[in-house]
Design an enzyme around this catalytic site. Structure first.
Site, PDB file in Angstrom:
ATOM      1  N   SER A  93       0.102  -1.340  -6.377  1.00  0.00           N
ATOM      2  CA  SER A  93       0.253  -2.499  -7.262  1.00  0.00           C
ATOM      3  C   SER A  93       0.991  -2.119  -8.535  1.00  0.00           C
ATOM      4  O   SER A  93       0.812  -1.019  -9.051  1.00  0.00           O
ATOM      5  CB  SER A  93      -1.124  -3.031  -7.665  1.00  0.00           C
ATOM      6  OG  SER A  93      -1.748  -3.646  -6.580  1.00  0.00           O
ATOM      7  N   GLU A 133       7.072 -33.905  -1.581  1.00  0.00           N
ATOM      8  CA  GLU A 133       5.860 -33.438  -2.235  1.00  0.00           C
ATOM      9  C   GLU A 133       6.212 -32.708  -3.524  1.00  0.00           C
ATOM     10  O   GLU A 133       7.317 -32.202  -3.687  1.00  0.00           O
ATOM     11  CB  GLU A 133       5.112 -32.487  -1.303  1.00  0.00           C
ATOM     12  CG  GLU A 133       4.592 -33.161  -0.065  1.00  0.00           C
ATOM     13  CD  GLU A 133       3.468 -34.109  -0.386  1.00  0.00           C
ATOM     14  OE1 GLU A 133       2.303 -33.737  -0.248  1.00  0.00           O
ATOM     15  OE2 GLU A 133       3.756 -35.253  -0.792  1.00  0.00           O
ATOM     16  N   LYS A 140     -13.886  -8.574  -8.298  1.00  0.00           N
ATOM     17  CA  LYS A 140     -13.036  -9.363  -9.200  1.00  0.00           C
ATOM     18  C   LYS A 140     -12.310 -10.469  -8.421  1.00  0.00           C
ATOM     19  O   LYS A 140     -12.190 -11.596  -8.900  1.00  0.00           O
ATOM     20  CB  LYS A 140     -12.037  -8.445  -9.888  1.00  0.00           C
ATOM     21  CG  LYS A 140     -11.373  -9.084 -11.088  1.00  0.00           C
ATOM     22  CD  LYS A 140     -10.509  -8.088 -11.833  1.00  0.00           C
ATOM     23  CE  LYS A 140      -9.704  -8.787 -12.902  1.00  0.00           C
ATOM     24  NZ  LYS A 140      -8.839  -7.873 -13.644  1.00  0.00           N
ATOM     25  N   ASP A 141     -11.854 -10.125  -7.215  1.00  0.00           N
ATOM     26  CA  ASP A 141     -11.201 -11.138  -6.381  1.00  0.00           C
ATOM     27  C   ASP A 141     -12.179 -12.234  -5.981  1.00  0.00           C
ATOM     28  O   ASP A 141     -11.820 -13.414  -5.933  1.00  0.00           O
ATOM     29  CB  ASP A 141     -10.606 -10.491  -5.130  1.00  0.00           C
ATOM     30  CG  ASP A 141      -9.235  -9.881  -5.403  1.00  0.00           C
ATOM     31  OD1 ASP A 141      -8.621 -10.238  -6.427  1.00  0.00           O
ATOM     32  OD2 ASP A 141      -8.784  -9.047  -4.596  1.00  0.00           O
ATOM     33  N   HIS A 190       0.811  -1.207   0.000  1.00  0.00           N
ATOM     34  CA  HIS A 190       0.000   0.000   0.000  1.00  0.00           C
ATOM     35  C   HIS A 190       0.853   1.269   0.000  1.00  0.00           C
ATOM     36  O   HIS A 190       0.329   2.362  -0.164  1.00  0.00           O
ATOM     37  CB  HIS A 190      -1.010  -0.050   1.154  1.00  0.00           C
ATOM     38  CG  HIS A 190      -2.148  -0.968   0.844  1.00  0.00           C
ATOM     39  ND1 HIS A 190      -3.453  -0.668   1.104  1.00  0.00           N
ATOM     40  CD2 HIS A 190      -2.169  -2.181   0.244  1.00  0.00           C
ATOM     41  CE1 HIS A 190      -4.235  -1.662   0.688  1.00  0.00           C
ATOM     42  NE2 HIS A 190      -3.467  -2.591   0.185  1.00  0.00           N
TER      43      HIS A 190
END
Lengths: 213, 418
Positions: free
Chosen positions: B212, B279, B235-236, B208
């Site tokens: 972005s 894994e 959107k998320d 922040h």
């Protein structure tokens, strides 16, 4: 160029790996109560003398829907909530077979190939040209040919043994994952719900974003 | 009424201004693609793992004689215990998948470049903690693969100079992996996720501050930013729906496909499995470890293969904006690197053979060569691109956004073409 060689090598070796896998017979595990009960019956008669299923109690069998009288037969005078354990002690087992027979509760999940492996193993016994009994997928196994497949030459008899083996494997598959059916059923609901929700979210998203010119 | 409560709180705590600053008015580039959904998804999976983990811990017993049985108790007797466990086990894979995509996006679009280096480095720290958490969690079911995986990996610390032996014993709490190891791994497996949450907060505060990045690789002017809420909340959420569908297909229909069969056999220190594999999310690094013939070299190479990402902000010398998007050479490197990762993963999975050992060595060499060559290639590529001229739309974009950029003098940063 280097990359290309690596990719080619990758392809070749994965084909080779595929060839090794295909030794196993492919079977369809049955999930109906009847088939699983037939398998339990066969297992109690031919395998229980050596193998335990310590995570399965007789009560689980009744709860699953098996015939109570049959289960009572199997458990004799043991309480209903005892685990399905064999009478064979570890010492005797080591004396007779050099090894303690493994617990079967998780067997179809504990081997590469799962149910197919266990099935192929059970019917994989044969007589070598030297007159010895061996097994296609586990040549040095200490377990005798309990299904009697190596001596069976008559096709009808072999088919019968294979059916029995499939029932046993169906039972073992249930024992390894008793909630599978419930899981699938719930899964259809959950995924159906998510599909509807996500579709709605998609439209809401478009609606909100359409406010931007 | 509502207003009065909020006012009361606001006089004591910056609630409204926080919501305004970080949600309703938080400026977000409007051109973010769906690749930018994965940060939110990672946060979601983290919460999912914590939630399912807390309930699993209520039924789990960290004791070598009990833990295998307690997992079976969860799977068979606890109400919806199978669901909790499959969600948690599948969640671990989902976490790595999401994080790897998140990292791949950062690499592709050059989001690690100035001024976002601290985002990249806090992210690197989070990745290390995630790896440690997953590794320790894998011991808890106390199956054959749990035991032997932990044995092999703790054994690597033998490579520590001078105190190798002692470090291994100190880590395990015993000469071999045993009860002491299991209980401490359980304790740390419960602790680390909370440190990860703290790390995520730092990651977000940094985000922040610098805001972005976006696919154009240029810091956008105010006109091209839109408030986070409602545009990116919805959107998320939509992205979350898609993610959950894929996740649930694995949880409900293919949960065993992600588990090694050998881990359904209780740990047995007397019997080594024919083939020890980690894994899937550790396979490429494991392949690098095995590709270096000597222990110390292998351990150093493996550690470096994870940590080398931190150097990206310095290794990438190009000032062309937009990461791989406007940089054909870098883009080619990105895809080659992805292929190399897959090859390494395959090598890590197969039992070593003459063929796979050679393949592993080549792929390991390639892995590090990429990073070593990047400074030169990116420099050359920049010169070539500038000589050739950037596409006119990029130039126009750079010019139109240039006025509003955060000024960082004396710094080479994305979008600075001079």
């Amino acid at each position: 160029m280097k990359k290309l060689i690596v990719i080619l090598m990758l392809c070749c070796s994965s084909i080779a790996a595929g060839a090794a896998e295909s030794k196993l017979e492919n079977i369809q595990v049955e999930t109906s109560v009847q088939a699983v009960e037939r398998g339990a019956d066969a297992l109690m008669n031919t395998c229980h003398s050596c193998h335990s299923l310590k995570y399965i109690t007789y009560h689980d069998l009744v709860k699953f829907g098996m015939d109570k009288k049959k289960v009572d037969d199997w458990r004799g005078d043991q309480p209903l909530d005892t685990a399905v354990t064999s009478q064979l002690s570890d010492e005797t087992a080591i004396q007779s077979y050099g090894k303690v027979p493994p617990d079967l509760s998780l067997m179809t999940k504990a081997r590469e190939g799962g149910a197919n492996y266990v099935y192929t193993y059970l019917i994989g016994y044969y007589i070598t040209p030297e007159g010895m009994t061996s097994n296609h997928v586990f040549p040095e196994t200490k377990m005798p040919d309990m299904m009697g497949i190596s001596g069976a030459t008559d096709p009808a008899q072999r088919a019968e043994i294979q059916t029995k083996a499939r029932d046993i494997v169906s039972f073992l598959a249930w024992a390894a994952d008793p909630h599978e059916e419930e899981r699938h059923k719930l899964g259809y609901y959950v995924i159906g719900y998510l599909l509807v929700l996500t579709t709605l979210l998609f439209f809401v998203k478009n609606q909100i974003w359409s406010r931007l010119k | 009424m509502n207003n009065r409560i909020i006012k009361w709180i606001d006089q004591r705590f910056p609630l409204s201004s926080f919501v305004k600053h970080d949600l309703t008015e938080y400026p977000t580039p409007r051109n973010l693609s769906y690749w930018w959904n994965f940060g939110f998804l990672a946060g979601f999976v983290l919460m999912l793992q914590v939630a399912t983990g807390i309930f699993l811990a209520m039924h789990y017993k960290a004791d070598v004689t009990l833990s295998f049985d307690s997992i079976q108790h969860i799977m068979r007797d606890v109400n919806y215990g199978w669901l909790l466990r499959f969600m948690h086990a599948t969640g671990a894979s989902a976490f790595f998948l999401v994080i790897y995509i998140h990292m791949a996006r950062t690499l592709y679009y050059g989001s690690y470049r100035a001024p976002r280096e601290l985002m990249w480095w806090t992210g690197q720290g989070l990745l290390l903690m995630l790896m440690a958490t997953a590794f320790m969690g894998y011991l808890l079911p106390w199956g054959q693969m749990s035991f032997w995986g932990a044995t092999v990996i703790t054994n690597l610390f033998r490579a520590t100079p001078f105190f190798g032996e002692q470090v291994v014993i100190w880590l395990r709490g015993d000469y071999g992996v045993g009860d002491a190891t299991l209980t401490r791994f359980f304790s740390l497996h419960y602790l680390l996720p909370f440190l990860i949450i703290g790390g995520v907060l730092v990651h977000l505060v940094a985000l922040h501050t610098v805001k972005s990045s976006n696919p154009s690789g240029i810091d956008l002017a105010a006109k091209d930013n839109i408030p986070f809420h409602p545009y990116f909340t919805i959107k998320d959420l939509y992205g979350l729906g898609i993610f959950l569908i894929v996740y649930c297909i694995f949880v409900f229909f293919l949960p065993n496909s992600l588990m090694e069969p050998a881990n359904n056999i209780p740990a047995n220190p007397m019997q080594t499995p024919t083939h020890i594999v980690p894994e899937w999310y550790f396979l490429p690094f494991y392949a690098i470890l095995r590709s270096v013939p000597n222990l110390v070299g292998g351990v150093v190479a493996m550690g470096l293969s994870v940590m080398v990402f931190s150097f990206m902000p310095y290794l990438d010398r190009s000032r062309i904006p937009g990461g791989a998007r406007y940089r054909p050479w870098y883009r080619a490197m990105f895809y080659l690197f992805a292929v190399d990762m897959v090859v390494l993963g395959y090598v890590g999975y197969t039992p070593p053979s003459d063929q796979s050992i050679v393949m592993g060595k080549i792929a390991t060499f390639f892995y590090f060569a990429m990073f070593v060559l990047l400074p030169f290639i990116s420099r050359k590529e920049e010169q070539w691109l500038i000589r050739r001229g950037l596409p006119s739309d990029v130039k126009a974009l750079v010019a139109s956004e240039a006025k509003e950029k955060i000024k960082l003098p004396d710094q080479r940063r994305s979008g600075d073409i001079k």
